[in-house]
Enzyme design. Structure first.
Site, PDB file in Angstrom:
ATOM      1  N   TRP A 375     -59.771  88.741 -72.268  1.00  0.00           N
ATOM      2  CA  TRP A 375     -58.724  87.845 -72.774  1.00  0.00           C
ATOM      3  C   TRP A 375     -59.329  86.628 -73.457  1.00  0.00           C
ATOM      4  CZ3 TRP A 375     -56.672  83.327 -69.684  1.00  0.00           C
ATOM      5  CH2 TRP A 375     -57.650  82.836 -68.802  1.00  0.00           C
ATOM      6  N   ASP A 376     -60.654  86.485 -73.350  1.00  0.00           N
ATOM      7  CA  ASP A 376     -61.345  85.334 -73.929  1.00  0.00           C
ATOM      8  C   ASP A 376     -60.957  85.129 -75.391  1.00  0.00           C
ATOM      9  OD1 ASP A 376     -62.606  86.263 -71.623  1.00  0.00           O
ATOM     10  OD2 ASP A 376     -64.543  85.425 -72.196  1.00  0.00           O
ATOM     11  N   GLU A 514     -60.108  84.017 -60.510  1.00  0.00           N
ATOM     12  CA  GLU A 514     -60.574  85.242 -59.852  1.00  0.00           C
ATOM     13  C   GLU A 514     -61.056  85.005 -58.428  1.00  0.00           C
ATOM     14  OE1 GLU A 514     -63.404  86.902 -62.540  1.00  0.00           O
ATOM     15  OE2 GLU A 514     -61.884  87.424 -64.029  1.00  0.00           O
ATOM     16  N   LYS A 626     -62.039  79.548 -59.058  1.00  0.00           N
ATOM     17  CA  LYS A 626     -63.175  79.809 -59.944  1.00  0.00           C
ATOM     18  C   LYS A 626     -62.967  79.082 -61.270  1.00  0.00           C
ATOM     19  CE  LYS A 626     -65.780  83.511 -62.228  1.00  0.00           C
ATOM     20  NZ  LYS A 626     -65.795  84.934 -62.615  1.00  0.00           N
ATOM     21  N   GLN A 627     -61.726  79.064 -61.728  1.00  0.00           N
ATOM     22  CA  GLN A 627     -61.419  78.387 -62.983  1.00  0.00           C
ATOM     23  C   GLN A 627     -59.997  77.867 -62.944  1.00  0.00           C
ATOM     24  OE1 GLN A 627     -62.228  82.053 -65.122  1.00  0.00           O
ATOM     25  NE2 GLN A 627     -60.236  81.942 -66.055  1.00  0.00           N
TER      26      GLN A 627
END
Length: 852
Positions: A375-376, A514, A626-627
């Site tokens: 998806w980046d 994640e 994680k993000q």
């Protein structure tokens, strides 16, 4: 973050002043060249001591069966990994049969330069041989943006102080199936490869490239291959040209996996020898290799006819145009300017000539993440493409359109309607073996649709939307309609319900974070799915009214039922958006706040990143990210959240975010700037911009973090520049850092160029030829006609808040059920915990001891 003695500041060039084996993998990435189709790592031309002698072609891959320890229905079955194309970079120099090897050579005046104005990598050095010969060697390498299949390498050797025999050995080597005779690996690289890291590519243990046609005709050489399992084919051919007033002869060698063109020269003192190699790559999903060899011939014939110097001239002209429309200028900070341009240059190298392929997570600079598309592209890279070079954005979206047949198949396999795009892939099939952090990230459907909408709103390209984009919008919306369900106060609706329940829910998904998987009502997923459903419904209605012929074709092709668009709107309007009244924030998911808080502030640095030191189940039990997850939703769908909600959410989630993902800091920078943490925003921006240049995540050796580079542009334009485009309305609310004199950038809005300059007390717009642009600055609307200038005074740069949010603000707060939040760290063990006999005898009071 960077050794400035070795890598000095230069706003247009990345310069290396001395060579080191200690970080050879990182510098191979930093000095890599590519064009979106073909990529060459920054290996030294001697072809020695490489971390990864990489030559990569976008989409050129091998497949393999995924062997699950425990199989279940619907698990991904076939993996894909990018493979190393034959290496054409090798151009070895021998003086008196003494080879140049930088690890042992006496080298003077070393300098390597990546010039981002002309896209050429240059190296200059003076080598003093053991016999006292002083040899100047100048090297150039270029991967063409204009001719996507083509690369040029040129080496000039001059013995400065005496006559001497010189040999230049040019090679093509199949490194995928074995190194050449000098194929050693640097010690530092061997250590890194031995370390567990799930971000690295798979290693193939069987032969991958099966030799096909190979031949040598004078100075022209060709090798070709068929990939064992994927069936893809490749051909590489090279022409060689020598220019010198010295006497020389040429010899060749050709074998299935190596080809050599050697020039043996009787060099006179001060008389240069220049050898130019032009290497061409062609690939296919199945065209016979001999056909690709013919294509290589034709490409080389064109170069021979036009001359090599023309290629360099066209490269400079191409990049002049790129920088004219893409450059972002930061006043008074040449260090940040250099890093910004390096990031933007990486975006061109990753996307410019992808030409309908995806943009891999590492571009074509390394094998990290196996060359997969994530998806980046849609969330972090496509905004830059849409606003600077829309054609590249359209090409990236067409890749998703071409994946729809496989995505439909995948949706059906998971008992859903419509299409489900793969979490990670090269050929369109799901390649993620870990479904919890892979397939469960259904939000990729909404991410793709969001990128489609952003592209259309920025460009006005309804032709693409109505011909191919509509298929993406409809099929992604259909998945949400079946994945989600209606819930009323009395329970779940029956299958024949009319869809007018109290709320619409989506369960069993993973959001961008994640470290939290397979949850119910992930806020990011629900917010983005709501957008997806509304965009699809609106587009169908617009087509019916404005483009009836295209609408009829879409109705027939997609089988759109009467009332289907209205059902998407109802689901969107009723989408459940979690909110905690007690904490005044949006929970990341239904049960996120029930977990204990991970005390990141007191977690030892040697235990980071968490994914390399803790089992996923340990991480999943905690509130730890994680993000940025909710924070990303606050940015992408910022018009659906109030200023107070954004501040409260940012204050809560920022101390829980590890930054273990390179996708996190850019989003945190944008929201920190918006809510007023100006110093913190700049701190996060520095983390983003130096991810690779400073090797901050210790894996730059695996390739450029392309999404982070794209996020740098967004952090500048949307974070500090304050640009938003919600619902296609262009608006600005800048947050210029206090020590930045100015920030300038350019946008294309419906084909009209808009140059924007932000200073401490004003924002200036200059429009190019074209139609008028409607925009707003801090809520006040303006219209700029073609080739006009508008200056809008600014009163400050938004709110300013000192420091940063802290865990102390979270601890002792109460959940909705009245329980307190507290922060802790999982037990840190150096060996397996055991229970002693004494502990067992103590019954309920037993304590688990650590056997050291």
């Amino acid at each position: 973050m960077i050794d400035r003695d070795r890598f000095p500041v230069d706003p247009w060039r990345l310069v290396e002043k001395n060579f080191s084996l200690e970080d050879v993998g990182v510098t191979e990435t930093l000095f890599a060249l590519g064009n979106g189709y073909l990529g060459m790592r920054g290996n030294q031309p001697e072809g020695l001591h490489g971390h990864e002698h990489g030559t990569f072609i976008n989409g050129f891959h091998e497949t393999f069966p995924i062997r699950h320890a425990e199989q279940a229905y619907g698990f991904a079955e076939v993996g894909q990994t990018i493979i190393n194309a034959p290496d054409a970079k090798v151009m070895r120099v021998y003086v008196e049969d003494e080879p140049l090897s930088l690890d042992i050579a006496e080298v003077r005046d070393y300098e390597r330069v990546l010039d981002m104005r002309d896209g050429v990598l240059r190296r200059h050095l003076v080598w003093v041989t053991p016999s006292g010969r002083e040899v100047q060697i100048d090297f150039e390498r270029m991967v063409s943006f204009e001719e996507k299949h083509l690369s040029v390498m040129r080496i000039t050797v001059t013995v400065l102080n005496s006559d001497a025999p010189v040999t230049i050995n040019c090679q093509l080597v199949n490194r995928q199936d074995g190194e050449d005779v000098y194929g050693g690996t640097a010690v530092a690289s061997r250590r890194s490869r031995a370390t567990f890291d799930p971000r690295k590519a798979e290693r193939m243990h069987e032969r991958v490239l099966q030799p096909q046609d190979y031949w040598q005709d004078g100075s022209r050489t060709a090798l070709s291959y068929r990939v064992t399992e994927s069936g893809m084919t490749l051909a590489v051919a090279a022409d060689h040209f020598i220019e010198t007033d010295n006497e020389y002869d040429m010899r060749g060698l050709i074998e299935p996996d190596i080809a050599k063109n050697l020039y043996r020269v009787q060099a006179k003192a001060g008389v240069p020898i220049t050898v130019t190699k032009v290497a061409v790559y062609h690939t296919s999903r199945g065209v016979p290799a001999r056909e690709l060899v013919d294509r290589c011939r034709r490409t080389l014939d064109r170069v021979q006819s036009g001359g090599v110097d023309v290629l360099f001239e066209r490269q400079r002209a191409w990049l002049d145009s790129f920088w004219d429309r893409s450059d972002v200028q930061i006043g008074g900070h040449d260090d940040l300017q250099q890093a910004t341009r390096w990031c933007l240059f990486q975006l061109a190298q990753a996307a410019a000539r992808a030409d309908g392929r995806g943009v891999p997570a590492k571009g074509v600079t390394g094998s990290g993440y196996s060359g997969h598309y994530f998806w980046d592209t849609e969330i972090y890279v496509l905004p830059f493409l849409a606003y600077t070079t829309p054609l590249w954005a359209r090409n990236a979206l067409r890749m998703r359109y071409l994946m729809l047949p496989a995505a439909r198949k995948r949706a059906a396999q998971l008992n859903e309607a419509g299409a489900l795009f793969p979490w990670r892939t090269i050929n369109g099939e799901e390649a993620s073996a870990y479904y919890a952090a892979g397939t469960a990230q259904y939000h990729i459907n909404a991410d793709v649709c969001f990128a489609l909408a952003k592209y259309v709103r920025a460009t006005g390209d309804v032709d693409f939307l109505y011909s191919e984009g509509i298929d993406i919008a409809v099929e992604t919306a259909r998945l949400w309609a079946t994945l989600g369900f209606w819930r009323t106060s009395d329970g779940i609706h029956d299958d024949d319900d009319d869809g007018d329940g109290d709320s619409f829910h989506i369960h069993g998904v993973t959001g961008p974070d994640e470290y939290t998987t397979v949850v119910n009502d992930n806020l990011f997923t629900n917010v983005m799915a709501r957008f997806n459903l509304r965009f699809a419904a609106r587009t169908v209605r617009e087509m019916e009214q404005d483009a009836p012929e295209e609408y009829r074709r879409a109705m027939d092709r997609l089988g759109i039922e009467p009332g289907e668009a209205e059902s998407w709107d109802r689901a969107a309007d009723a989408m459940h958006i979690p909110f905690s009244e007690a904490l005044g924030i949006h929970p990341q998911d239904h049960v996120f706040l029930e977990k204990e808080v991970w005390d990141l502030e007191n977690t030892p640095p040697e235990r980071r990143p968490l994914l390399l030191h803790f089992h996923p189940l340990v991480i999943y039990r905690y509130q730890v990210l994680k993000q940025a997850d909710v924070v990303l939703a606050l940015f992408l769908q910022g018009n659906h959240f109030t200023d107070d909600e954004k501040l409260a959410d940012f204050n809560y989630y920022d101390p829980l975010t590890t930054g273990d993902s390179t996708l996190s800091a850019v989003v945190q920078a944008i929201l920190a700037a918006e809510v007023g943490y100006q110093d913190l925003a700049l701190e996060y921006f520095h983390e983003s911009i130096y991810v690779d240049l400073g090797d901050l995540h210790h894996n730059a050796a695996d390739g450029v973090h392309v999404a982070s580079a794209g996020g740098v542009w967004t952090a500048l334009v949307s974070g500090f520049g304050g640009m938003r485009d919600h619902f296609g309305d262009l608006s600005f609310d800048p947050r210029l850092p206090a020590d930045w004199p100015s920030l300038s950038y350019s946008l294309l809005w419906h084909g009209t160029r808009l140059d924007v300059t932000v200073t401490a007390d004003s924002i200036t717009f200059r429009s190019g030829p074209g139609g008028p642009i409607v925009l707003s600055v801090r809520g006040t609307g303006y219209v700029i006609a073609g080739e006009e200038t508008l200056v809008v005074p600014l009163r400050g740069q938004g709110p300013r808040r000192p420091g940063r949010p802290s865990l102390s603000e979270i601890e002792d707060a109460r959940r909705d059920d009245g329980t307190y939040l507290s922060a802790s760290i999982p037990t840190l063990t150096s060996s397996i915990p055991v229970i002693s006999d004494e502990d067992l005898l103590q019954g309920d009071d037993a304590q688990v001891g650590i056997d050291s």
